[in-house]
Design an enzyme around this catalytic site. Structure first.
Site, mmCIF file in Angstrom:
data_model
loop_
_atom_site.group_PDB
_atom_site.id
_atom_site.type_symbol
_atom_site.label_atom_id
_atom_site.label_comp_id
_atom_site.label_asym_id
_atom_site.label_seq_id
_atom_site.Cartn_x
_atom_site.Cartn_y
_atom_site.Cartn_z
ATOM 1 N N ARG A 1 0.821 -1.225 0.000
ATOM 2 C CA ARG A 1 0.000 0.000 0.000
ATOM 3 C C ARG A 1 0.851 1.270 0.000
ATOM 4 N NH1 ARG A 1 -5.274 -0.941 3.848
ATOM 5 N NH2 ARG A 1 -6.186 -2.626 2.636
ATOM 6 N N ASP B 1 -15.042 10.979 7.660
ATOM 7 C CA ASP B 1 -13.975 9.985 7.499
ATOM 8 C C ASP B 1 -12.638 10.693 7.697
ATOM 9 O OD1 ASP B 1 -14.098 6.957 6.101
ATOM 10 O OD2 ASP B 1 -12.128 7.913 6.058
#
Ligand SMILES: C[S@@+](CC[C@H](N)C(=O)[O-])C[C@H]1O[C@@H](n2cnc3c(N)ncnc32)[C@H](O)[C@@H]1O
Length: 290
Positions: free
Chosen positions: A44, A153
């Site tokens: 990632r 978020d």
């Protein structure tokens, strides 16, 4: 060594860099990254190495921990968060919303009170839009009242996707047929499907780290915080339950993901009411409203 073998060696993460990144992810976002996730973290963060021009994980790590890397820390967290979401995920919660919560909300709205719902850890928007669709279908009267759904978020990049409200055919397949026909439009130029303006009208998005201050004023009638705290350790989860309770109005609800539970120590704050659904317990003396 051939150049491809050199590349592979340079782009392998050593244990020390992994430990530093894991500590930073915990500190910044509450994310727990056990050693078994090293390969996932490495893959990632590979795009972050390329984006920042860092030659290997060790120097990336030094950069992200330095004062000059403060912006990069946000991109790093964005890369490390898991954003998987679906429309009408864990559909039993939407049955509870329609059958038990909506009647409560209607009574409140008819009384002139505002209705507020929070999708905490909303990812790319499927959760708050599913809530909006459910309310539009179950109680058209409600959506013309003072009603807002807040989606928050930590990841600003995913919030941009949520704002755009555009999804692939596969992504919208979880929306029940009748709602899909009414609340989703096909955009021929992009080939994508967009949630209609009426569904979007009552949804607002804001960046918010659940570990930091919550600037919102007022109380929520329902909080959806699903498949978020699963990435946190027990201590971080335990710190969140009283904070959520403080933000829930009398008789309000909180919905968690399928593998998440309110910890035993906080069960005096909530009463289980359905699968991973809880109602706020009568105001306990230990919890004062701000
Ligand atoms: C797996 S998604 C869940 C999305 C949606 N709630 C659902 O159930 O489909 C988890 C989301 O939590 C967000 N998240 C992780 N840590 C967070 C934090 N400390 N504060 C706020 N959001 C966080 C991630 O960015 C991600 O979008």
């Amino acid at each position: 060594m051939t150049s491809s073998r050199q590349d592979t060696a340079a782009l392998s993460m050593d244990g020390k860099s992994f430990a530093a990144i894991a500590a930073l992810a915990k500190e910044e976002a509450g994310l727990v990254l056990p050693t078994g996730k090293m390969t996932m973290v490495q893959s990632r963060l590979r795009k972050r190495l390329l984006a920042t021009g860092q030659p290997d994980y060790e120097t990336y790590c030094q950069f992200v921990l330095s004062p000059a890397g403060s912006d990069e820390r946000r991109y790093m967290i964005s890369a490390l968060t898991t954003n998987v979401s679906h429309f009408f995920r864990e559909s039993h919660h939407f049955d509870i919303l329609r059958d038990k919560v909506v009647p409560q909300l209607l009574a409140k709205a008819r009384n002139g009170q505002k209705i507020r719902i929070w999708s905490a850890g909303c990812s790319s928007g499927q959760e708050p839009y599913s809530i909006s669709m459910c309310l539009h279908a179950a109680a058209p009267e409600l959506v013309s009242r003072d009603l807002l759904i807040l989606g928050t978020d930590i990841d600003s990049a995913i919030l941009e996707k949520a704002e755009a409200a555009q999804y692939s055919e596969q992504q919208i397949s979880g929306i029940p047929d009748d709602m899909r026909r009414t609340f989703v439009e096909h955009d021929r130029s992009s080939g994508l499907y967009q949630v209609t303006p009426e569904i979007r009208r009552i949804v607002r998005f804001k960046e918010l780290n659940l570990l930091r201050d919550w600037p919102m004023k007022g109380y929520f009638d329902a909080i959806f915080c699903r498949n978020v705290v699963i990435y946190f350790d027990a201590e971080t989860q335990a710190s969140l339950w009283p904070r959520f309770r403080q933000r829930i109005d009398r008789d309000g609800w909180i919905f968690l993901g399928h593998s998440e539970r309110i910890s035993d120590q906080a069960l005096h704050l909530f009463e289980p009411n359905g699968m991973t659904a809880y109602r706020a317990a009568a105001q306990p003396s230990a919890i004062k409203k701000e």
